[in-house]
Design a protein around this motif. Structure first.
Motif, mmCIF file in Angstrom:
data_model
loop_
_atom_site.group_PDB
_atom_site.id
_atom_site.type_symbol
_atom_site.label_atom_id
_atom_site.label_comp_id
_atom_site.label_asym_id
_atom_site.label_seq_id
_atom_site.Cartn_x
_atom_site.Cartn_y
_atom_site.Cartn_z
ATOM 1 N N SER A 244 0.819 -1.305 -0.034
ATOM 2 C CA SER A 244 0.021 0.024 -0.072
ATOM 3 C C SER A 244 0.487 1.118 -0.028
ATOM 4 C CB SER A 244 -0.971 0.093 1.269
ATOM 5 O OG SER A 244 -1.890 -1.021 1.121
ATOM 6 N N CYS A 245 1.806 1.293 0.765
ATOM 7 C CA CYS A 245 2.628 2.521 1.007
ATOM 8 C C CYS A 245 4.009 2.551 0.120
ATOM 9 C CB CYS A 245 3.266 2.594 2.485
ATOM 10 S SG CYS A 245 1.814 2.830 3.791
ATOM 11 N N ILE A 248 3.698 5.774 -2.009
ATOM 12 C CA ILE A 248 3.970 6.849 -1.207
ATOM 13 C C ILE A 248 5.403 7.123 -0.767
ATOM 14 C CG2 ILE A 248 3.246 8.088 1.001
ATOM 15 C CD1 ILE A 248 0.690 6.445 1.033
ATOM 16 N N LEU A 249 6.061 6.171 -0.468
ATOM 17 C CA LEU A 249 7.545 6.166 0.168
ATOM 18 C C LEU A 249 8.527 6.566 -1.087
ATOM 19 C CD1 LEU A 249 7.679 2.855 2.255
ATOM 20 C CD2 LEU A 249 7.344 5.574 3.342
ATOM 21 N N PHE A 271 2.055 11.757 2.199
ATOM 22 C CA PHE A 271 1.199 11.274 3.299
ATOM 23 C C PHE A 271 -0.076 12.317 3.544
ATOM 24 C CE2 PHE A 271 5.424 9.449 4.122
ATOM 25 C CZ PHE A 271 4.996 8.203 4.330
#
Length: 640
Positions: A244-245, A248-249, A271
């Protein structure tokens, strides 16, 4: 996929004998199963692809899809324009298939919409496989048909909105979870986490709503010790979190100069985009949670909220036709299997789909406003519960006529009650509009035929008459929602491109109740946009950006018509603080931006005020128009 013979089999006696065992051999397919499934998939394909050349491209997402198809920077980061100066206000994962399709097949409306059609049909097929493994062929075919004919599903699968991708991936996750519970293998549970993580890339936090349900089902039902089950759930959750992240990362560690500014944020933080703008700002009264752009929560409010959201006059006709049946099936499916072993798979299925439905209903009820198409994600749960419930009720009905039946009390009447209740509920849902008034008597007559035929069954009643009565009952349940679903093939009854829905409901219908709104796809500019693009192209002398626009609303038609770098000031809402006055002034001074297009339909900002005070207004006659309406074009070439 390994099937589970159970009390829901189309052959009730064999199904009831297999109810208490966990089988490893697939149930033999009845002769009618494959042709029937093929017919359902053909119907789904026709409904979802009809008129695909004029599909309802979401203006904002459609512009991004074209830009993403022509630029790797825009593709990966979800850039709204070809230069990737600012991103869309969502994660780009759901639009990657659309962008790839446009890249492969060309800049056509049908190419952008094609992946949605494929995803919709795949969801129907996958749900059939999952329900078949849980509840047998009859339940699976019923569930596939219900999902196919759900009005919001038909309307949404003909548009370019992330919920189609979200639904497919979550259904795939449910299938992996079911396999993990049945086989006691770790890999399917890890796969479940991967599917949820990918669903997060499509619709962010909404993908996580199923996680508590998935975790509870595995912990309650899967074989093994409690500690082993808990460790596996945590491991699968960690995989879901990591996938999921991941985007984003990557964005977080990428220097801001090397990626677009993130729309919807005041701090250019991924975020904030996910957990603020698309997260907490949708609940409560703080529209600037985690640094989200102020005012975004109010701009999303649609009035579709509260405990009755799923059954109001707008949302109800989209998805709620079989809601009473689904609730009845979930309750009785669990209650009738009380006392069975903890690992009972039939009860687990009702807990899974019932939990899926309940969690979404609660979240939709407490959020600050939902589009009707958000409810498409509960359509698979409703369909699975309808199919599994009818199969369960049929099994109890058939058991009444078996020697030495174990049927308890009046359970056999549940099938009749389900048919009658669903037909009456159709009257309730359709009553505010009476849109399908001519189908209501048909539904009532079919329901009466089904109930009377099933009630009057005797020991010598031919099986074909019983099956005909059951078919009439199922037809009674589906005939009215099918009418609403088919209506969305007419653009007048398909809702707005920004909020697809079926039937005579919603703002779009009441605004265009005589004539369907005109939708423009890719490479289909209006006369005004053509004139403006010709003027800007002719007078462009090496500038990086074709022009700067006030908010995405102003840029969308130009970006769908022609893939060009356009500086979208303020992003989707017009309030995102990009670019700053200093940044805009520097771009103008460096001859990277010359023209700016402002609109009176979006609030003024510091950058738009700078344009009005430093740039010269261009008369609309200069680019072939008598009036520029709500738009005003400025030339900043004279600025120093």
């Amino acid at each position: 996929m390994t099937a589970i013979p159970d009390a829901l089999s189309t052959e009730p006696r064999r199904g009831r004998r297999a109810a208490n065992r966990r089988a490893d051999e697939p149930e033999a397919a009845p002769r009618w199963e494959r042709p029937a499934l093929a017919a359902v998939l053909v119907v789904a394909t026709v409904l979802y692809s009809w008129g695909i050349g004029h599909a309802a491209l979401h203006p904002f997402y459609g512009a991004a899809i074209r830009s993403m198809a022509g630029s790797w920077r825009a593709f990966f980061f979800g850039g709204l324009d070809a230069a990737g100066s600012i991103s869309i206000d969502k994660l780009p994962g759901a639009f990657w298939p659309d962008a790839v399709s446009v890249w492969l097949f060309g800049e056509h409306t049908w190419a952008a919409a094609l992946p949605q059609v494929v995803e919709g049909v795949l969801t129907v097929w996958l749900l059939h496989r999952i329900v078949r493994a849980w509840a047998g062929p009859f339940a699976a075919l019923t569930a596939a048909l219900v999902l196919t004919l759900t009005p919001v599903t038909v309307a949404l699968n003909r548009a370019t909105i992330p919920d189609t991708t979200l639904t497919l991936l979550l259904v795939a996750a449910a299938g992996a979870l079911q396999k993990a519970v049945r086989t006691e293998r770790l890999l399917p549970l890890i796969t479940c986490g991967i599917w949820v993580g990918l669903a997060f890339q499509a619709k962010m936090l909404q993908a996580w709503l199923v996680l508590p349900v998935f975790a509870a089902v595995y912990q309650l039902v899967a074989p093994g010790t409690a500690l082993k089950r808990a460790v596996r759930v945590l491991l699968s959750g960690a995989v879901a979190l990591a996938v999921s992240c991941s985007w984003i990362l990557i964005v977080w560690v990428t220097p801001e100069a090397d990626r677009p500014y993130l729309d919807g944020t005041s701090n250019n933080n991924p975020f904030t985009l996910v957990f603020g703008y698309n997260g907490l700002s949708r609940f409560g009264s703080d529209p600037s949670a985690f640094g989200a752009v102020p005012g975004t929560a109010a701009s999303r409010t649609t009035g579709n909220t509260g405990w009755d959201m799923l059954i109001n006059s707008t949302v109800g006709p989209q998805v709620a036709w079989l809601l009473p049946l689904a609730v009845l099936a979930a309750v009785l499916g669990v209650a009738w299997h009380t006392g069975r072993p903890r690992t009972d798979l039939t009860r687990a299925g009702f807990v899974l789909w019932g939990g899926w439905l309940a969690v979404h209903a609660v979240v939709f009820g407490i959020s600050n406003g939902n589009h009707a198409y958000y409810t498409a994600v509960i359509a698979p749960a409703l369909a699975a519960l309808a199919g599994g419930g009818l199969a369960l009720f049929r099994s109890e009905y058939e058991a009444r006529h078996e020697p030495g039946s174990e049927a308890v009390g009046r359970r056999w009447t549940a099938l009749l009650a389900a048919i009658g209740l669903t037909a009456v509920w159709a009257l309730v849902i359709d009553w505010p509009t009476l849109f399908d008034a001519w189908l209501l008597p048909v539904a009532v007559m079919l329901a009466l035929c089904g109930v009377v035929g099933l009630w009057s069954r005797g020991p010598r009643t031919p099986l074909r008459k019983v099956n005909a009565a059951l078919a009439a009952g199922i037809a009674a349940m589906l005939v009215v929602p099918a009418g609403w679903a088919v209506s969305s093939l007419d653009p007048l009854y398909a809702g707005a491109a920004t909020s697809p829905m079926a039937g005579p409901v919603g703002k779009s219908y009441y605004t265009h109740h005589r004539h369907a709104p005109r939708r423009r796809g890719l490479s289909q500019p209006s006369t005004r946009d053509t004139a403006l693009l010709d003027y800007l192209t002719t007078h462009r002398h090496g500038e990086k950006y074709l022009l700067a626009t006030q908010a995405a609303y102003t840029a969308e038609p130009l970006l769908r018509a022609k893939s060009e770098p356009i500086l979208v000031m303020g992003g989707f809402t017009g309030s995102t603080p990009f670019p700053t006055v200093r940044q805009l002034g520097a771009l103008v001074t460096a001859h990277e931006v010359r023209y700016a297009l402002l609109t009176s339909r979006r609030p003024a900002t510091a950058t738009t005020r700078w344009v009005r005070s430093h740039c010269a207004r261009i008369r609309p006659t200069a680019y072939g128009l008598r009036t520029d309406g709500s738009f005003t074009l400025y030339d900043c070439a004279a600025h120093k």
